[in-house]
Write a protein that holds these residues in place. Structure first.
Motif, PDB file in Angstrom:
ATOM      1  N   GLY A 554       1.559  32.686  47.025  1.00 33.62           N
ATOM      2  CA  GLY A 554       3.070  32.382  46.277  1.00 33.62           C
ATOM      3  C   GLY A 554       4.252  33.289  46.717  1.00 33.62           C
ATOM      4  O   GLY A 554       5.229  33.043  46.117  1.00 33.62           O
ATOM      5  N   LEU A 555       4.067  34.075  47.676  1.00 35.99           N
ATOM      6  CA  LEU A 555       5.192  35.133  48.042  1.00 35.99           C
ATOM      7  C   LEU A 555       5.962  34.340  49.185  1.00 35.99           C
ATOM      8  O   LEU A 555       5.403  33.454  49.875  1.00 35.99           O
ATOM      9  CB  LEU A 555       4.395  36.319  48.559  1.00 35.99           C
ATOM     10  CG  LEU A 555       3.757  36.954  47.648  1.00 35.99           C
ATOM     11  CD1 LEU A 555       3.190  38.298  48.348  1.00 35.99           C
ATOM     12  CD2 LEU A 555       4.735  37.678  46.495  1.00 35.99           C
ATOM     13  N   ALA A 556       6.968  34.741  49.446  1.00 32.75           N
ATOM     14  CA  ALA A 556       7.985  34.208  50.361  1.00 32.75           C
ATOM     15  C   ALA A 556       8.007  34.706  51.642  1.00 32.75           C
ATOM     16  O   ALA A 556       8.422  33.900  52.714  1.00 32.75           O
ATOM     17  CB  ALA A 556       9.398  34.399  49.830  1.00 32.75           C
ATOM     18  N   THR A 557       7.673  36.075  51.841  1.00 33.56           N
ATOM     19  CA  THR A 557       7.791  36.546  53.380  1.00 33.56           C
ATOM     20  C   THR A 557       6.450  37.134  53.688  1.00 33.56           C
ATOM     21  O   THR A 557       5.601  37.774  52.899  1.00 33.56           O
ATOM     22  CB  THR A 557       8.861  37.608  53.417  1.00 33.56           C
ATOM     23  OG1 THR A 557       8.412  38.609  52.733  1.00 33.56           O
ATOM     24  CG2 THR A 557      10.294  36.977  53.002  1.00 33.56           C
ATOM     25  N   ALA A 558       6.180  37.516  54.873  1.00 33.70           N
ATOM     26  CA  ALA A 558       4.981  38.200  55.606  1.00 33.70           C
ATOM     27  C   ALA A 558       5.138  39.667  55.138  1.00 33.70           C
ATOM     28  O   ALA A 558       4.340  40.272  54.763  1.00 33.70           O
ATOM     29  CB  ALA A 558       5.087  38.087  56.949  1.00 33.70           C
ATOM     30  N   ALA A 559       6.403  40.231  54.977  1.00 37.91           N
ATOM     31  CA  ALA A 559       6.340  41.570  54.238  1.00 37.91           C
ATOM     32  C   ALA A 559       6.068  41.657  53.170  1.00 37.91           C
ATOM     33  O   ALA A 559       5.178  42.648  52.713  1.00 37.91           O
ATOM     34  CB  ALA A 559       7.875  42.020  54.663  1.00 37.91           C
ATOM     35  N   GLU A 560       6.406  40.807  52.200  1.00 38.06           N
ATOM     36  CA  GLU A 560       5.894  40.748  50.850  1.00 38.06           C
ATOM     37  C   GLU A 560       4.274  40.707  50.747  1.00 38.06           C
ATOM     38  O   GLU A 560       3.590  41.466  50.005  1.00 38.06           O
ATOM     39  CB  GLU A 560       6.552  39.745  50.070  1.00 38.06           C
ATOM     40  CG  GLU A 560       8.087  39.817  49.967  1.00 38.06           C
ATOM     41  CD  GLU A 560       8.843  38.811  49.210  1.00 38.06           C
ATOM     42  OE1 GLU A 560       7.980  37.787  48.581  1.00 38.06           O
ATOM     43  OE2 GLU A 560       9.900  38.490  48.995  1.00 38.06           O
ATOM     44  N   VAL A 561       3.864  39.959  51.497  1.00 40.80           N
ATOM     45  CA  VAL A 561       2.346  39.732  51.710  1.00 40.80           C
ATOM     46  C   VAL A 561       1.694  41.055  52.046  1.00 40.80           C
ATOM     47  O   VAL A 561       0.644  41.611  51.539  1.00 40.80           O
ATOM     48  CB  VAL A 561       1.952  38.586  52.672  1.00 40.80           C
ATOM     49  CG1 VAL A 561       0.502  38.696  52.850  1.00 40.80           C
ATOM     50  CG2 VAL A 561       2.412  37.285  52.192  1.00 40.80           C
ATOM     51  N   LYS A 562       2.130  41.579  53.109  1.00 40.35           N
ATOM     52  CA  LYS A 562       1.786  42.794  53.717  1.00 40.35           C
ATOM     53  C   LYS A 562       1.751  43.857  52.724  1.00 40.35           C
ATOM     54  O   LYS A 562       0.902  44.724  52.415  1.00 40.35           O
ATOM     55  CB  LYS A 562       2.655  43.330  55.140  1.00 40.35           C
ATOM     56  CG  LYS A 562       1.899  44.317  55.863  1.00 40.35           C
ATOM     57  CD  LYS A 562       2.688  44.659  57.162  1.00 40.35           C
ATOM     58  CE  LYS A 562       2.774  43.252  57.930  1.00 40.35           C
ATOM     59  NZ  LYS A 562       3.485  43.489  59.009  1.00 40.35           N
ATOM     60  N   ALA A 563       3.012  44.111  51.833  1.00 42.40           N
ATOM     61  CA  ALA A 563       3.117  45.115  50.906  1.00 42.40           C
ATOM     62  C   ALA A 563       2.061  44.898  50.008  1.00 42.40           C
ATOM     63  O   ALA A 563       1.546  45.767  49.251  1.00 42.40           O
ATOM     64  CB  ALA A 563       4.605  45.130  50.622  1.00 42.40           C
ATOM     65  N   LYS A 564       1.732  43.758  49.420  1.00 44.49           N
ATOM     66  CA  LYS A 564       0.681  43.499  48.371  1.00 44.49           C
ATOM     67  C   LYS A 564      -0.690  43.929  48.805  1.00 44.49           C
ATOM     68  O   LYS A 564      -1.219  44.639  48.025  1.00 44.49           O
ATOM     69  CB  LYS A 564       0.793  41.962  47.944  1.00 44.49           C
ATOM     70  CG  LYS A 564      -0.070  41.828  46.917  1.00 44.49           C
ATOM     71  CD  LYS A 564      -0.034  40.256  46.427  1.00 44.49           C
ATOM     72  CE  LYS A 564      -0.654  39.932  44.821  1.00 44.49           C
ATOM     73  NZ  LYS A 564      -0.205  40.647  43.969  1.00 44.49           N
ATOM     74  N   LEU A 565      -1.085  43.525  50.117  1.00 42.82           N
ATOM     75  CA  LEU A 565      -2.269  43.958  50.523  1.00 42.82           C
ATOM     76  C   LEU A 565      -2.567  45.545  50.523  1.00 42.82           C
ATOM     77  O   LEU A 565      -3.582  46.020  50.099  1.00 42.82           O
ATOM     78  CB  LEU A 565      -2.449  43.331  51.926  1.00 42.82           C
ATOM     79  CG  LEU A 565      -2.598  41.552  52.063  1.00 42.82           C
ATOM     80  CD1 LEU A 565      -2.750  41.510  53.475  1.00 42.82           C
ATOM     81  CD2 LEU A 565      -3.705  41.073  51.258  1.00 42.82           C
ATOM     82  N   GLU A 566      -1.557  46.223  51.317  1.00 43.90           N
ATOM     83  CA  GLU A 566      -1.522  47.646  51.251  1.00 43.90           C
ATOM     84  C   GLU A 566      -1.349  48.136  50.000  1.00 43.90           C
ATOM     85  O   GLU A 566      -2.330  49.301  49.569  1.00 43.90           O
ATOM     86  CB  GLU A 566      -0.225  48.020  51.898  1.00 43.90           C
ATOM     87  CG  GLU A 566      -0.365  47.838  53.301  1.00 43.90           C
ATOM     88  CD  GLU A 566       0.913  48.306  54.268  1.00 43.90           C
ATOM     89  OE1 GLU A 566       1.937  48.419  53.586  1.00 43.90           O
ATOM     90  OE2 GLU A 566       0.967  48.153  55.415  1.00 43.90           O
ATOM     91  N   LYS A 567      -0.940  47.880  48.706  1.00 48.35           N
ATOM     92  CA  LYS A 567      -0.857  48.117  47.516  1.00 48.35           C
ATOM     93  C   LYS A 567      -2.163  47.921  46.790  1.00 48.35           C
ATOM     94  O   LYS A 567      -2.780  48.999  46.346  1.00 48.35           O
ATOM     95  CB  LYS A 567       0.266  47.294  46.671  1.00 48.35           C
ATOM     96  CG  LYS A 567       0.361  48.046  45.160  1.00 48.35           C
ATOM     97  CD  LYS A 567       1.474  47.295  44.656  1.00 48.35           C
ATOM     98  CE  LYS A 567       1.344  47.828  43.063  1.00 48.35           C
ATOM     99  NZ  LYS A 567       2.327  47.060  42.018  1.00 48.35           N
ATOM    100  N   TYR A 568      -2.896  47.070  46.954  1.00 48.40           N
ATOM    101  CA  TYR A 568      -4.102  46.655  46.197  1.00 48.40           C
ATOM    102  C   TYR A 568      -5.360  46.809  47.167  1.00 48.40           C
ATOM    103  O   TYR A 568      -6.630  47.135  46.331  1.00 48.40           O
ATOM    104  CB  TYR A 568      -4.144  45.089  45.776  1.00 48.40           C
ATOM    105  CG  TYR A 568      -3.179  44.890  44.332  1.00 48.40           C
ATOM    106  CD1 TYR A 568      -3.320  45.373  43.247  1.00 48.40           C
ATOM    107  CD2 TYR A 568      -1.948  44.440  44.879  1.00 48.40           C
ATOM    108  CE1 TYR A 568      -2.339  45.410  42.186  1.00 48.40           C
ATOM    109  CE2 TYR A 568      -0.822  44.309  43.792  1.00 48.40           C
ATOM    110  CZ  TYR A 568      -1.201  44.595  42.436  1.00 48.40           C
ATOM    111  OH  TYR A 568      -0.144  44.510  41.536  1.00 48.40           O
ATOM    112  N   LEU A 569      -5.342  46.798  48.476  1.00 45.41           N
ATOM    113  CA  LEU A 569      -6.317  46.680  49.320  1.00 45.41           C
ATOM    114  C   LEU A 569      -6.288  48.032  50.028  1.00 45.41           C
ATOM    115  O   LEU A 569      -7.486  48.364  50.835  1.00 45.41           O
ATOM    116  CB  LEU A 569      -6.774  45.787  50.087  1.00 45.41           C
ATOM    117  CG  LEU A 569      -6.946  44.297  49.168  1.00 45.41           C
ATOM    118  CD1 LEU A 569      -7.021  43.085  50.182  1.00 45.41           C
ATOM    119  CD2 LEU A 569      -8.039  44.371  48.431  1.00 45.41           C
ATOM    120  N   GLY A 570      -5.428  48.531  50.506  1.00 49.49           N
ATOM    121  CA  GLY A 570      -5.195  49.653  51.546  1.00 49.49           C
ATOM    122  C   GLY A 570      -5.926  50.800  51.254  1.00 49.49           C
ATOM    123  O   GLY A 570      -5.990  51.139  49.947  1.00 49.49           O
TER     124      GLY A 570
END
Length: 570
Positions: A554-570
């Motif tokens: 549901g996110l709009a950009t790759a940067a937003e996806v990357k930030a979400k992954l790093e926040k919850y899985l990094g």
């Protein structure tokens, strides 16, 4: 501080030894007619001497590193003894009156340049092997003994413009603690051998061979892609801590080798290996691979000066199947054409090779090439679990046409009374937007999907991944790419058929976890990445990964996806 491409994990601290490039000068002027035969004899003697040298290296590597690494030099020996290659060099000597070393140089450069222009990183890396062999032949034509790296008296980190496979093969691992080169890639044989010898290595480090001096203290952290020259006391402390952490982690990952990649809530994920030759099978098993998810056959076609015959292909396929001992082996049919050239195919230049005659399109144009490969695959199939993967599919018609060729290959083997596997599974690469949109139709015509995220990203985003001017636009975490993957996975699941991701995303820990959340239950990657991906999968629940993936879509950009992954899985 420098960085490049980390190709072999680890942390090292030692003095630098900078290798100078071995420059060879010789007269390239045409020789008089009466000296032609002398030059031909000089070349033949150079071939014989090269065979002796490579045989010694192969024996050394077999004793120190095993059959799989020795196979690299078996390939070198096959090439140096290749009659077609020798005939080509002799034709240049006779026809153009080149001296022997110049004729070798010209022929090798033509082959190596063709490899370097290829898009596929693995095939491009084979140009280093070709030039390594050519350099050896040139030196032997001139009567010069090739440079060898003698045992060092103290621990060192080797710094070089490049390191050839034959140099890497004889390194003393008790003294060589790290490798840094200006050139190289993740799939070069030097990188593969460094990883096998567990020597930390970073390649493609711009300007490093001139910036670092002999005797400099160098901290090489291939875990964080950092090279520090003459580190401060506080930096030294940090490097030592990282080295201790790496040793602990490696022991943990080794203990996981025989354990399944199962999420904390019990979902089983299969981890397979991407390979480019039979020599890659054994290292894949050592890293815990559960089969071969992608065998690129292009390297087999690069080892000779003409297309390999059916028997050569059959033996290569059988070798991998035997090594895998009943585990599945997915073999992709020849994927060249367009930007991936093979000199002996005499492919015409194309205005837009990425959208041109490549993959299965080229094979349809060259029926004998395709039928020869299919016969070899069918024959090898009686020895184990072979599955055929078809590249560059963009329509259902292409799948049906491929099946007609497969039926023809079966019929010819039946007529000749040759044993073959009658029901080999057939899958297609999902790497074009057309294949994504047609996924519900394609899956009904096939047995499985394999998603090639590198090309899928390229075609979905209309970004040439070799174009440095727009490199920042090549984002595999783009929501557009993720939606394509999800659509493909859902289509396969609807028909109860498997789908694997074999692109670069599969070997990146955060991306791999996202793929699991998207419903992918098989990942295929470079063997070196398997332990860490497995470790990450075992730490997370599939339910949580699905929630994160759903939000990412549901996110709009790759940067937003990357930030979400790093926040919850990094």
């Amino acid at each position: 501080m420098f960085s490049g491409i980390s190709v072999s994990p680890g942390v090292a601290l030692a003095q630098a030894v900078v290798l100078s490039s071995e420059q060879v000068s010789f007269d390239r002027s045409p020789v008089a007619s009466e000296f032609i035969e002398r030059e031909i004899d000089k070349f033949k003697n150079a071939v014989a001497e090269s065979v002796k040298q490579l045989t010694l290296i192969e024996t050394h590597v077999r004793e120190k590193m095993g059959d799989d690494k020795a196979a690299i030099f078996e390939g070198h020996l096959m090439l140096v003894e290749d009659e077609e290659l020798s005939e080509t060099v002799i034709e240049v000597i006779r026809g153009q009156r080149f001296p022997a070393p110049a004729a070798v140089e010209a022929v090798i450069n033509e082959h190596a340049s063709a490899m370097e222009e290829m898009e596929d990183e693995y095939l491009k890396a084979r140009a280093v092997d070709m030039r390594d062999l050519g350099h050896r032949l040139v030196l032997n034509c001139l009567g010069i003994a090739p440079q060898s790296l003698e045992t060092f008296e103290f621990e060192v980190i080797i710094v070089a413009e490049d390191l050839t496979p034959s140099q890497a093969a004889v390194l003393d691992t008790s003294k060589v603690k790290g490798i840094i080169t200006e050139r190289g890639s993740r799939t070069s044989h030097t990188a593969i051998m460094a990883a096998s010898m567990e020597i930390p290595a970073i390649v493609a480090v711009e300007g490093v061979s001139t910036a670092i001096q002999n005797g400099d203290m160098v901290a090489l952290d291939a875990e964080h892609n950092q090279i520090i020259v003459n580190p401060t006391p506080s930096q030294l402390d940090q490097v030592e801590y990282r080295r201790e952490q790496f040793i602990l982690e490696r022991k943990l990952l080794e203990e996981l080798r025989d354990l399944p990649a199962r999420t904390s809530d019990g979902v089983r994920i299969k981890l397979a290996a991407n390979i480019g030759s039979p020599a890659d099978s054994a290292p894949a098993l050592l890293k815990g691979a559960e089969g071969v998810g992608l065998y690129r056959v292009e390297f087999l076609f690069m080892e000779t000066s003409e297309a390999p015959d059916e028997e050569m292909q059959y033996q290569a396929f059988k070798s991998v199947v035997d090594d895998m001992k009943g585990m599945p082996v997915v073999i992709r049919t020849l994927d060249v054409g367009g930007d991936k050239d093979l000199p002996y195919l005499a492919l015409p230049k194309e205005e837009n090779p990425f959208l041109g005659c490549r993959g299965i399109r080229l094979c349809f144009e060259r029926p004998s090439l395709l039928l020869r490969q299919l016969r070899a695959l069918l024959r090898a199939g009686v020895h184990g679990d072979i599955r055929i993967l078809v590249p560059m599919i963009s329509s259902v018609d292409e799948v049906r046409r491929f099946k007609e060729f497969l039926a023809e290959a079966q019929s010819s083997l039946e007529h000749e009374g040759i044993a073959y596997a009658k029901d080999l599974p057939v899958g297609v690469m999902i790497e074009t937007p057309a294949a994504v949109f047609l996924a519900p139709h394609l899956i009904r015509e096939t047995d499985f999907f394999s998603i090639g995220t590198n090309d899928l990203t390229q075609y979905t985003l209309a970004v040439d991944r070799q174009n440095e001017r727009i490199a920042e636009l090549f984002e595999q975490l783009s929501p557009a790419v993720l939606l394509g993957i999800k659509h493909t996975v859902d289509a396969a699941r609807e028909e109860g058929k498997p789908v694997c991701v074999c692109g670069q995303m599969a070997g990146d820990v955060l991306s791999a976890l996202l793929l699991v959340g998207l419903g992918v239950e098989e990942l295929s990657m470079s063997p070196v990445h398997i332990p860490r991906v497995k470790n990450a999968i075992r730490k997370h629940s599939c339910a949580r990964l699905r929630d994160i993936a759903r939000d990412a879509l549901g996110l709009a950009t790759a940067a937003e996806v990357k930030a979400k992954l790093e926040k919850y899985l990094g």
